[in-house]
Structures are given as structure tokens and as C-alpha cells.
Design an enzyme around this catalytic site. Structure first.
Site, PDB file in Angstrom:
ATOM      1  N   ASP A 144     -15.135   5.389 -57.381  1.00  0.00           N
ATOM      2  CA  ASP A 144     -14.851   4.182 -57.058  1.00  0.00           C
ATOM      3  C   ASP A 144     -15.054   3.803 -55.647  1.00  0.00           C
ATOM      4  O   ASP A 144     -14.247   4.242 -54.952  1.00  0.00           O
ATOM      5  CB  ASP A 144     -13.531   3.900 -57.583  1.00  0.00           C
ATOM      6  CG  ASP A 144     -13.031   2.241 -57.107  1.00  0.00           C
ATOM      7  OD1 ASP A 144     -13.734   1.631 -56.411  1.00  0.00           O
ATOM      8  OD2 ASP A 144     -11.908   1.851 -58.152  1.00  0.00           O
ATOM      9  N   ILE A 145     -16.122   3.354 -55.109  1.00  0.00           N
ATOM     10  CA  ILE A 145     -16.343   3.219 -53.741  1.00  0.00           C
ATOM     11  C   ILE A 145     -16.901   2.003 -53.470  1.00  0.00           C
ATOM     12  O   ILE A 145     -17.489   1.410 -53.842  1.00  0.00           O
ATOM     13  CB  ILE A 145     -17.605   4.171 -53.352  1.00  0.00           C
ATOM     14  CG1 ILE A 145     -17.776   4.120 -51.872  1.00  0.00           C
ATOM     15  CG2 ILE A 145     -18.589   4.160 -54.076  1.00  0.00           C
ATOM     16  CD1 ILE A 145     -18.623   5.404 -51.355  1.00  0.00           C
ATOM     17  N   GLU A 146     -15.656   1.312 -52.698  1.00  0.00           N
ATOM     18  CA  GLU A 146     -15.928  -0.261 -52.508  1.00  0.00           C
ATOM     19  C   GLU A 146     -15.250  -0.619 -51.065  1.00  0.00           C
ATOM     20  O   GLU A 146     -15.136  -1.836 -50.724  1.00  0.00           O
ATOM     21  CB  GLU A 146     -14.896  -0.958 -53.687  1.00  0.00           C
ATOM     22  CG  GLU A 146     -13.561  -0.655 -53.697  1.00  0.00           C
ATOM     23  CD  GLU A 146     -13.177  -1.302 -54.979  1.00  0.00           C
ATOM     24  OE1 GLU A 146     -12.818  -2.369 -54.748  1.00  0.00           O
ATOM     25  OE2 GLU A 146     -12.723  -0.647 -55.963  1.00  0.00           O
ATOM     26  N   VAL A 147     -14.702   0.415 -50.164  1.00  0.00           N
ATOM     27  CA  VAL A 147     -14.033   0.101 -48.862  1.00  0.00           C
ATOM     28  C   VAL A 147     -15.101   0.991 -47.811  1.00  0.00           C
ATOM     29  O   VAL A 147     -15.243   2.244 -48.208  1.00  0.00           O
ATOM     30  CB  VAL A 147     -12.786   0.319 -48.808  1.00  0.00           C
ATOM     31  CG1 VAL A 147     -11.924  -0.576 -49.530  1.00  0.00           C
ATOM     32  CG2 VAL A 147     -12.192   1.896 -49.219  1.00  0.00           C
ATOM     33  N   TYR A 178     -18.916   3.403 -59.233  1.00  0.00           N
ATOM     34  CA  TYR A 178     -18.469   2.126 -59.171  1.00  0.00           C
ATOM     35  C   TYR A 178     -18.304   1.500 -57.951  1.00  0.00           C
ATOM     36  O   TYR A 178     -17.890   1.932 -56.967  1.00  0.00           O
ATOM     37  CB  TYR A 178     -17.172   2.086 -59.967  1.00  0.00           C
ATOM     38  CG  TYR A 178     -16.441   0.574 -59.822  1.00  0.00           C
ATOM     39  CD1 TYR A 178     -16.593  -0.525 -60.779  1.00  0.00           C
ATOM     40  CD2 TYR A 178     -15.664   0.362 -58.855  1.00  0.00           C
ATOM     41  CE1 TYR A 178     -15.880  -1.599 -60.594  1.00  0.00           C
ATOM     42  CE2 TYR A 178     -15.063  -0.669 -58.488  1.00  0.00           C
ATOM     43  CZ  TYR A 178     -15.097  -2.166 -59.599  1.00  0.00           C
ATOM     44  OH  TYR A 178     -14.833  -3.048 -59.379  1.00  0.00           O
TER      45      TYR A 178
END
Length: 250
Positions: A144-147, A178
Site C-alpha cells: 500500500d503505497i500512497e504517501v 495498491y
């Protein structure tokens, strides 16, 4: 004469490329069928047969039997992604229970790690491996990479790749990435096109506008499901049950 021939070949190449791009664009723009289900509280893309949710400790204690048994029309929950870890030390307080109970209820399970490019990616991989025991029938691990934490794209890409490679060595399958549409286009790009993509793109009646194939689509974050007291994210899988099982660990 050779120059003219080369020019004609170049023109033919561009025409074929334009037709191919146009066909892809049309497939992406082709309208989906959405149906409003009051029981789920959202519009559901009924073109897809495999629907799922993702959860963490913020969904509190979940009645997984109620989740699995809920069916409205042809829509039911078939798979779930469960938050396992974050950074190099954090572990989701509800993971162990959610993982065990979701499996006992017969749902296809996947576990995800919330990633920081400012933390050691190897230590983050170890954190995940210490918590998650994947077996036959489980989905691949999820990054989960989103920042961005004010890191440049090159740093984000290099640290993410280390985590991905560590997990692929550990479990023998390519992890799933993701992220949201903007983050993927800005920080990841086509360097990760060989990894399965789970893309977040909410509240719109077209497929995600990403220039590559995706496997899962998180289309809403305000859904409702029996057995869960809070709102929850909803996803679809791009394929049937056989394709979903093929994606899972052997």
C-alpha cells in the site's frame, strides 16, 4: 524513392498506432452498468462478478460470518484485503482476528502493508513477514503505497522496489501494488507495470483512467456490509472466480 517509401511506412505505423490507441480508449470509455443497492449504500458496478472489501482496525470487531452470508441480488462479498502492518514496527491491532475469522468464513484473504519511503524498506518487509503467514489460496502480499513524505519519485521507486523484491523472494509470487491514480502516474509510472495493480478511483462511472491493466479496482470508500458497523471500502476484481484463484498462492 527510398525516402518516399520510408515516409509511407512511417505513416502506416502512425495510423496503426492511432487505431490501437483509439480502440483502447473506446474500451476504457465504454459505459459500465451501475446499480444502486440500498443494502450496500452505494452504486455497484454490476459488470463485475467478484466483489470484495478491505478492512483494518478502524472497522472495529467484524462479524465475518455475516459478511460472507450477505447477498443482494447476484452481489456478494468474495474476497477481503486486511491491513497487517505499517512502517517498520506497527502492526494492525485487529489483523490476527480478522485474518483468522475471514478465513474460517470462507473468504479469499489478502494482507497489506502501509509503506513509507522514508523508512528502511528491508525492515518494513521484515515487519510484514513476521506478522503474515500466507498459504495456499491466499492472495499475494500487497504494498500500500500512497504517501510521498516529500520524497522524490526516484527514491519512492527505489525503496518500493526493494520491498517488493524482498516479499517476492519470501512468498514466491509477485506482490500486488495498491495506490491511487494520481500517485501511480506521478511517482511510479511504467517501471512497475509487471506487478499486479490494485487502483483506487472513487465515485465515477467509468473504469479507472490508468494507462495499463489493473487487477483490482477500489471504487468506493463509503459502502455498508452486514457484520460491519462502520463504512468500508468496496472493490471489484477484473475476472471471474477461476481467475481470482489463479492469482492466489499455489
Amino acid at each position: 524513392m527510398r525516402i518516399k517509401k520510408a515516409g509511407r511506412l512511417l505513416l502506416i505505423f502512425f495510423i496503426i498506432a492511432a487505431i490501437t490507441a483509439g480502440a483502447w480508449w473506446w474500451r476504457q470509455r465504454k459505459a459500465l452498468n451501475f446499480v444502486r443497492y440500498e443494502e450496500f449504500g452505494i452504486d455497484m458496478p454490476v459488470n463485475y462478478t467478484m466483489h470484495g472489501i478491505d478492512v483494518s482496525k478502524f472497522q472495529k470487531e467484524i462479524n465475518w460470518d455475516a459478511v460472507q452470508q450477505m447477498q443482494v441480488g447476484k452481489i456478494r462479498i468474495s474476497f477481503v484485503f486486511i491491513k497487517a502492518t505499517e512502517g517498520i514496527t506497527r502492526q494492525d491491532a485487529a489483523f490476527k482476528r480478522n485474518w483468522k475469522k475471514a478465513g474460517e468464513a470462507g473468504l479469499v484473504r489478502g494482507a497489506y502493508h502501509f509503506f513509507y519511503s522514508t523508512r528502511d524498506p528491508v525492515k518494513q518487509a521484515i515487519n510484514f513477514k513476521n506478522v503474515v503467514q500466507l498459504t495456499h489460496g491466499d492472495l499475494p502480499p500487497v504494498l500500500d503505497i500512497e504517501v510521498h513524505n516529500n520524497q522524490p519519485p526516484a527514491v519512492i521507486r527505489s525503496t518500493a522496489r526493494i520491498w517488493l523484491e524482498e516479499l517476492e523472494k519470501a512468498y514466491g509470487v509477485k506482490p500486488i501494488i495498491y495506490t491511487n491514480l494520481r500517485f501511480y502516474n506521478t511517482y511510479l509510472g511504467d517501471e512497475f507495470n509487471d506487478y499486479p495493480l490494485w487502483i483506487a478511483h472513487y465515485y465515477q462511472k467509468q473504469r479507472p483512467r490508468v494507462d495499463r491493466q489493473w487487477v483490482f479496482w477500489q471504487h468506493s470508500d463509503i459502502g455498508r456490509v452486514n457484520g460491519i458497523k462502520t463504512i468500508v471500502d468496496f472493490n471489484v476484481f477484473r475476472g471471474d472466480s477461476a481467475a481470482l484463484m489463479k492469482l492466489c498462492l499455489p
